[in-house]
Design a protein around this motif. Structure first.
Motif, short mmCIF file in Angstrom:
data_model
loop_
_atom_site.label_atom_id
_atom_site.label_comp_id
_atom_site.label_asym_id
_atom_site.label_seq_id
_atom_site.Cartn_x
_atom_site.Cartn_y
_atom_site.Cartn_z
N MET A 22 0.73 -1.26 0.02
CA MET A 22 0.17 0.10 0.22
C MET A 22 0.79 1.35 -0.19
O MET A 22 0.73 2.15 -0.57
CB MET A 22 -1.07 0.05 1.13
N LEU A 23 2.04 1.17 0.67
CA LEU A 23 2.81 2.47 0.91
C LEU A 23 4.17 2.28 0.19
O LEU A 23 5.13 3.42 0.23
CB LEU A 23 3.23 2.79 2.09
N ILE A 24 4.35 1.20 -0.81
CA ILE A 24 5.38 1.29 -1.65
C ILE A 24 5.42 2.64 -2.57
O ILE A 24 6.33 3.19 -2.57
CB ILE A 24 5.64 -0.06 -2.23
N PRO A 25 4.51 2.83 -3.20
CA PRO A 25 4.64 4.12 -3.97
C PRO A 25 4.99 5.41 -3.38
O PRO A 25 5.70 6.09 -3.91
CB PRO A 25 3.17 4.18 -4.48
N PHE A 26 4.57 5.45 -2.03
CA PHE A 26 4.99 6.69 -1.25
C PHE A 26 6.27 6.70 -0.95
O PHE A 26 7.03 7.59 -1.24
CB PHE A 26 4.04 6.41 0.00
N GLY A 27 6.92 5.61 -0.93
CA GLY A 27 8.50 5.57 -0.46
C GLY A 27 9.09 5.96 -1.80
O GLY A 27 10.30 6.77 -1.80
N ILE A 28 8.42 5.45 -2.96
CA ILE A 28 9.44 5.78 -4.26
C ILE A 28 9.15 7.07 -4.45
O ILE A 28 10.16 7.79 -5.04
CB ILE A 28 8.51 4.82 -5.41
N TYR A 29 8.07 7.83 -4.29
CA TYR A 29 7.84 9.19 -4.51
C TYR A 29 8.69 10.02 -3.64
O TYR A 29 9.18 10.98 -4.16
CB TYR A 29 6.23 9.46 -4.39
N LEU A 30 8.75 9.78 -2.57
CA LEU A 30 9.70 10.42 -1.33
C LEU A 30 11.31 10.42 -2.33
O LEU A 30 11.82 11.48 -2.09
CB LEU A 30 9.64 9.94 -0.19
N ARG A 31 11.63 9.30 -2.32
CA ARG A 31 13.10 9.35 -2.85
C ARG A 31 13.01 10.16 -4.47
O ARG A 31 14.02 10.64 -4.73
CB ARG A 31 13.41 7.79 -3.05
#
Length: 315
Positions: free
Chosen positions: A62-71
């Motif tokens: 669910m929050l993998i895209p959030f981690g990608i976007y942050l980096r």
């Protein structure tokens, strides 16, 4: 936003929630392991059909895209990525614990420490996935450069959006005045609304140095033709607008009607009056098209002003 709706939906009725007796908080880490084992013993389904396992895995995904976007876009470090993912997960869990900000008498979903762990793990995975994905994605600096280049142009959409926002604010102001001041309830006429529009545009341009509230939102403002700020000329522009596009056309229609009735018979009177209306409408339409497409109107030329973007391209 999608994850947020996954967290709060489906919404039960308040009556259903009031009758719940289930636990509200689960603070023992790794309880999901025993839940997986219980599910195996209870159903005997293969591990890939195990509901407890799937819930844990999907909480990670669910929050993998959030981690990608942050980096990728915000260029955050590993430490910051873990921190912000944890904060986001905590926000979701507190939303559940509060019963959707106390709309419900109690929580209708479980505050689970394992969800905090799995969500944060998803952000961590996203951080490491961002590096190989960056080779397929456009360069972030080039995206910003393109966005900044576009932002310098005052597009038709930005002008129309500002206009729509301004009239939304005007409508809200009129409602407040109508509720709070008896004079506006007793004299709620079109003339009063036109006067309110004029006052709004003049005052906002004086207060916000050449911008209305709607223009502030979309980052545009009125400046002199040499790009210098002048709130008085910006306010003058809207005074000229009302004189030339409202007051003069009204006078023109009124006195043309009077003169036609005095000096022309029926058919010629109709033709003459219709001609004045059509020509005025065509002129006003032409000026409106010039304004929304970014071309300089007669008022811009008379007031020696233009509309420019105020978007800060140094951020």
């Amino acid at each position: 936003m999608t994850v947020y709706f996954l967290v709060i939906l489906p919404l039960p009725s308040i009556e259903q929630v009031a009758k719940l007796t289930t636990a509200r908080i689960q603070l023992i880490p790794f309880t999901f392991i025993s839940d997986i084992i219980k599910e195996i013993n209870k159903t005997g389904n293969p591990i890939y059909f195990n509901k407890a396992l799937l819930q844990f895995l999907f909480n990670i995904v669910m929050l993998i895209p959030f981690g990608i976007y942050l980096r990728y876009y915000f260029k955050k470090s590993l430490k910051d990525t873990i921190k912000y993912t944890f904060y986001l997960s905590l926000f979701f869990e507190l939303t559940q614990l509060s019963g959707l900000y106390f709309i419900y008498p109690r929580s209708y979903r479980l505050f689970d420490v394992d969800d905090l762990m799995s969500n944060t793990l998803g952000g961590l995975f996203g951080y490491f996935l961002a590096k190989p994905l960056c080779s397929f994605l456009p360069d972030r600096d080039k995206i910003d450069e393109h966005s900044f280049r576009i932002s310098k142009k005052v597009s038709t959409l930005r002008r129309l959006t500002a206009l729509g926002l301004d009239f939304t604010f005007l409508f809200l102001i009129q409602i407040i005045l109508f509720i709070c001041i008896p004079f506006f309830r007793d004299n709620n006429t079109a003339n009063l609304f036109i006067a309110l529009i004029l006052i709004y545009y003049v005052l906002t341009n004086m207060i916000f140095n050449g911008a209305t509230l709607g223009q502030l939102v979309v980052n545009i403002k009125t400046v002199k033709t040499d790009d210098s700020n002048n709130r008085f000329l910006a306010a003058l522009k809207y005074i000229l607008f009302f004189i030339m596009y409202i007051f003069i056309p009204i006078l023109l229609f009124v006195y043309t009607g009077i003169l036609c009735r005095m000096y022309l018979p029926g058919r010629e009177r109709f033709i003459a009056y219709s001609t004045v209306i059509v020509l005025t409408f065509l002129y006003l339409s032409f000026e409106f098209i010039l304004a929304i497409t970014g071309k300089r109107t007669l008022i811009d030329r008379l007031s020696k002003t233009k509309v420019v973007s105020t978007f800060d391209t140094t951020l």
